[in-house]
Scaffold this motif. Structure first.
Motif, PDB file in Angstrom:
ATOM      1  N   PHE A   1       4.224 -40.192  10.621  1.00 36.65           N
ATOM      2  CA  PHE A   1       5.282 -41.195  10.710  1.00 36.65           C
ATOM      3  C   PHE A   1       6.544 -40.646  11.369  1.00 36.65           C
ATOM      4  O   PHE A   1       7.263 -41.379  12.061  1.00 36.65           O
ATOM      5  CB  PHE A   1       5.582 -41.783   9.335  1.00 36.65           C
ATOM      6  CG  PHE A   1       4.498 -42.716   8.866  1.00 36.65           C
ATOM      7  CD1 PHE A   1       4.180 -43.844   9.591  1.00 36.65           C
ATOM      8  CD2 PHE A   1       3.780 -42.446   7.723  1.00 36.65           C
ATOM      9  CE1 PHE A   1       3.175 -44.710   9.179  1.00 36.65           C
ATOM     10  CE2 PHE A   1       2.778 -43.295   7.299  1.00 36.65           C
ATOM     11  CZ  PHE A   1       2.473 -44.428   8.028  1.00 36.65           C
ATOM     12  N   THR A   2       6.816 -39.351  11.199  1.00 38.24           N
ATOM     13  CA  THR A   2       7.953 -38.749  11.892  1.00 38.24           C
ATOM     14  C   THR A   2       7.701 -38.719  13.400  1.00 38.24           C
ATOM     15  O   THR A   2       8.600 -39.012  14.193  1.00 38.24           O
ATOM     16  CB  THR A   2       8.200 -37.327  11.367  1.00 38.24           C
ATOM     17  OG1 THR A   2       8.402 -37.376   9.961  1.00 38.24           O
ATOM     18  CG2 THR A   2       9.401 -36.702  12.032  1.00 38.24           C
ATOM     19  N   GLY A   3       6.491 -38.364  13.804  1.00 38.70           N
ATOM     20  CA  GLY A   3       6.155 -38.354  15.229  1.00 38.70           C
ATOM     21  C   GLY A   3       6.224 -39.732  15.845  1.00 38.70           C
ATOM     22  O   GLY A   3       6.749 -39.899  16.957  1.00 38.70           O
ATOM     23  N   ILE A   4       5.724 -40.727  15.136  1.00 37.47           N
ATOM     24  CA  ILE A   4       5.777 -42.100  15.650  1.00 37.47           C
ATOM     25  C   ILE A   4       7.219 -42.562  15.794  1.00 37.47           C
ATOM     26  O   ILE A   4       7.587 -43.189  16.794  1.00 37.47           O
ATOM     27  CB  ILE A   4       4.974 -43.053  14.726  1.00 37.47           C
ATOM     28  CG1 ILE A   4       3.489 -42.738  14.790  1.00 37.47           C
ATOM     29  CG2 ILE A   4       5.237 -44.515  15.082  1.00 37.47           C
ATOM     30  CD1 ILE A   4       2.850 -42.992  16.135  1.00 37.47           C
ATOM     31  N   SER A   5       8.064 -42.243  14.807  1.00 41.92           N
ATOM     32  CA  SER A   5       9.461 -42.671  14.897  1.00 41.92           C
ATOM     33  C   SER A   5      10.202 -41.941  16.017  1.00 41.92           C
ATOM     34  O   SER A   5      11.096 -42.520  16.637  1.00 41.92           O
ATOM     35  CB  SER A   5      10.168 -42.471  13.560  1.00 41.92           C
ATOM     36  OG  SER A   5      10.327 -41.104  13.286  1.00 41.92           O
ATOM     37  N   LEU A   6       9.840 -40.681  16.289  1.00 45.78           N
ATOM     38  CA  LEU A   6      10.451 -39.977  17.417  1.00 45.78           C
ATOM     39  C   LEU A   6      10.041 -40.613  18.744  1.00 45.78           C
ATOM     40  O   LEU A   6      10.860 -40.748  19.661  1.00 45.78           O
ATOM     41  CB  LEU A   6      10.033 -38.509  17.414  1.00 45.78           C
ATOM     42  CG  LEU A   6      10.939 -37.532  16.694  1.00 45.78           C
ATOM     43  CD1 LEU A   6      10.320 -36.146  16.706  1.00 45.78           C
ATOM     44  CD2 LEU A   6      12.303 -37.495  17.310  1.00 45.78           C
ATOM     45  N   ILE A   7       8.797 -41.001  18.848  1.00 43.89           N
ATOM     46  CA  ILE A   7       8.325 -41.622  20.096  1.00 43.89           C
ATOM     47  C   ILE A   7       8.971 -42.984  20.291  1.00 43.89           C
ATOM     48  O   ILE A   7       9.429 -43.323  21.387  1.00 43.89           O
ATOM     49  CB  ILE A   7       6.778 -41.725  20.093  1.00 43.89           C
ATOM     50  CG1 ILE A   7       6.154 -40.331  20.179  1.00 43.89           C
ATOM     51  CG2 ILE A   7       6.300 -42.592  21.258  1.00 43.89           C
ATOM     52  CD1 ILE A   7       4.661 -40.320  19.977  1.00 43.89           C
ATOM     53  N   LYS A   8       9.048 -43.772  19.234  1.00 40.49           N
ATOM     54  CA  LYS A   8       9.610 -45.114  19.360  1.00 40.49           C
ATOM     55  C   LYS A   8      11.129 -45.091  19.531  1.00 40.49           C
ATOM     56  O   LYS A   8      11.682 -45.930  20.227  1.00 40.49           O
ATOM     57  CB  LYS A   8       9.254 -45.938  18.122  1.00 40.49           C
ATOM     58  CG  LYS A   8       7.818 -46.396  18.088  1.00 40.49           C
ATOM     59  CD  LYS A   8       7.506 -47.135  16.815  1.00 40.49           C
ATOM     60  CE  LYS A   8       8.226 -48.462  16.770  1.00 40.49           C
ATOM     61  NZ  LYS A   8       7.835 -49.261  15.594  1.00 40.49           N
ATOM     62  N   GLY A   9      11.801 -44.144  18.900  1.00 42.00           N
ATOM     63  CA  GLY A   9      13.259 -44.118  18.921  1.00 42.00           C
ATOM     64  C   GLY A   9      13.871 -43.466  20.133  1.00 42.00           C
ATOM     65  O   GLY A   9      15.083 -43.570  20.354  1.00 42.00           O
ATOM     66  N   THR A  10      13.085 -42.820  20.962  1.00 39.66           N
ATOM     67  CA  THR A  10      13.612 -42.133  22.128  1.00 39.66           C
ATOM     68  C   THR A  10      13.668 -43.093  23.312  1.00 39.66           C
ATOM     69  O   THR A  10      12.693 -43.749  23.646  1.00 39.66           O
ATOM     70  CB  THR A  10      12.719 -40.920  22.482  1.00 39.66           C
ATOM     71  OG1 THR A  10      12.613 -40.087  21.346  1.00 39.66           O
ATOM     72  CG2 THR A  10      13.301 -40.144  23.620  1.00 39.66           C
ATOM     73  N   LYS A  11      14.837 -43.178  23.928  1.00 38.58           N
ATOM     74  CA  LYS A  11      15.003 -44.044  25.105  1.00 38.58           C
ATOM     75  C   LYS A  11      14.316 -43.403  26.303  1.00 38.58           C
ATOM     76  O   LYS A  11      14.320 -42.193  26.473  1.00 38.58           O
ATOM     77  CB  LYS A  11      16.478 -44.242  25.407  1.00 38.58           C
ATOM     78  CG  LYS A  11      17.247 -44.872  24.272  1.00 38.58           C
ATOM     79  CD  LYS A  11      16.922 -46.331  24.172  1.00 38.58           C
ATOM     80  CE  LYS A  11      17.843 -46.999  23.167  1.00 38.58           C
ATOM     81  NZ  LYS A  11      17.183 -47.458  21.978  1.00 38.58           N
ATOM     82  N   ASP A  12      13.750 -44.221  27.142  1.00 35.60           N
ATOM     83  CA  ASP A  12      13.022 -43.745  28.325  1.00 35.60           C
ATOM     84  C   ASP A  12      13.977 -43.698  29.513  1.00 35.60           C
ATOM     85  O   ASP A  12      14.246 -44.718  30.150  1.00 35.60           O
ATOM     86  CB  ASP A  12      11.833 -44.655  28.605  1.00 35.60           C
ATOM     87  CG  ASP A  12      10.765 -43.982  29.417  1.00 35.60           C
ATOM     88  OD1 ASP A  12      10.796 -42.747  29.509  1.00 35.60           O
ATOM     89  OD2 ASP A  12       9.896 -44.689  29.943  1.00 35.60           O
ATOM     90  N   THR A  13      14.538 -42.514  29.780  1.00 38.31           N
ATOM     91  CA  THR A  13      15.440 -42.369  30.904  1.00 38.31           C
ATOM     92  C   THR A  13      14.801 -41.477  31.955  1.00 38.31           C
ATOM     93  O   THR A  13      14.339 -40.381  31.669  1.00 38.31           O
ATOM     94  CB  THR A  13      16.778 -41.740  30.459  1.00 38.31           C
ATOM     95  OG1 THR A  13      16.519 -40.493  29.830  1.00 38.31           O
ATOM     96  CG2 THR A  13      17.499 -42.649  29.488  1.00 38.31           C
ATOM     97  N   ALA A  14      14.773 -41.965  33.180  1.00 35.70           N
ATOM     98  CA  ALA A  14      14.147 -41.195  34.248  1.00 35.70           C
ATOM     99  C   ALA A  14      15.118 -40.876  35.350  1.00 35.70           C
ATOM    100  O   ALA A  14      16.094 -41.431  35.586  1.00 35.70           O
ATOM    101  CB  ALA A  14      12.966 -41.964  34.823  1.00 35.70           C
TER     102      ALA A  14
END
Length: 63
Positions: free
Chosen positions: A50-63
């Motif tokens: 659940f920590t990994g999922i929240s890190l993936i979902k909470g990180t903004k995708d900046t390129a």
């Protein structure tokens, strides 16, 4: 390269492995004391997952 997403993916994979190992250890042992001690990797796996999922979902995708 987004370090948070990479770390989130690693935590998610480790969480899946921990949940599978904990479930297998819980079902493989017959004693009730061994079943209680085999819940530890299951719970740690859930926390990692659940920590990994929240890190993936909470990180903004900046390129």
């Amino acid at each position: 390269m987004n370090l948070k997403r990479t770390f989130g993916a690693i935590l998610t994979i480790l969480g899946i492995v921990g949940v599978i190992y904990g479930a297998y250890a819980f079902l493989a042992h017959g004693d009730s004391m061994n079943q209680i001690s085999s819940l530890v990797p299951f719970v740690v796996g859930l926390i990692f997952f659940f920590t990994g999922i929240s890190l993936i979902k909470g990180t903004k995708d900046t390129a």
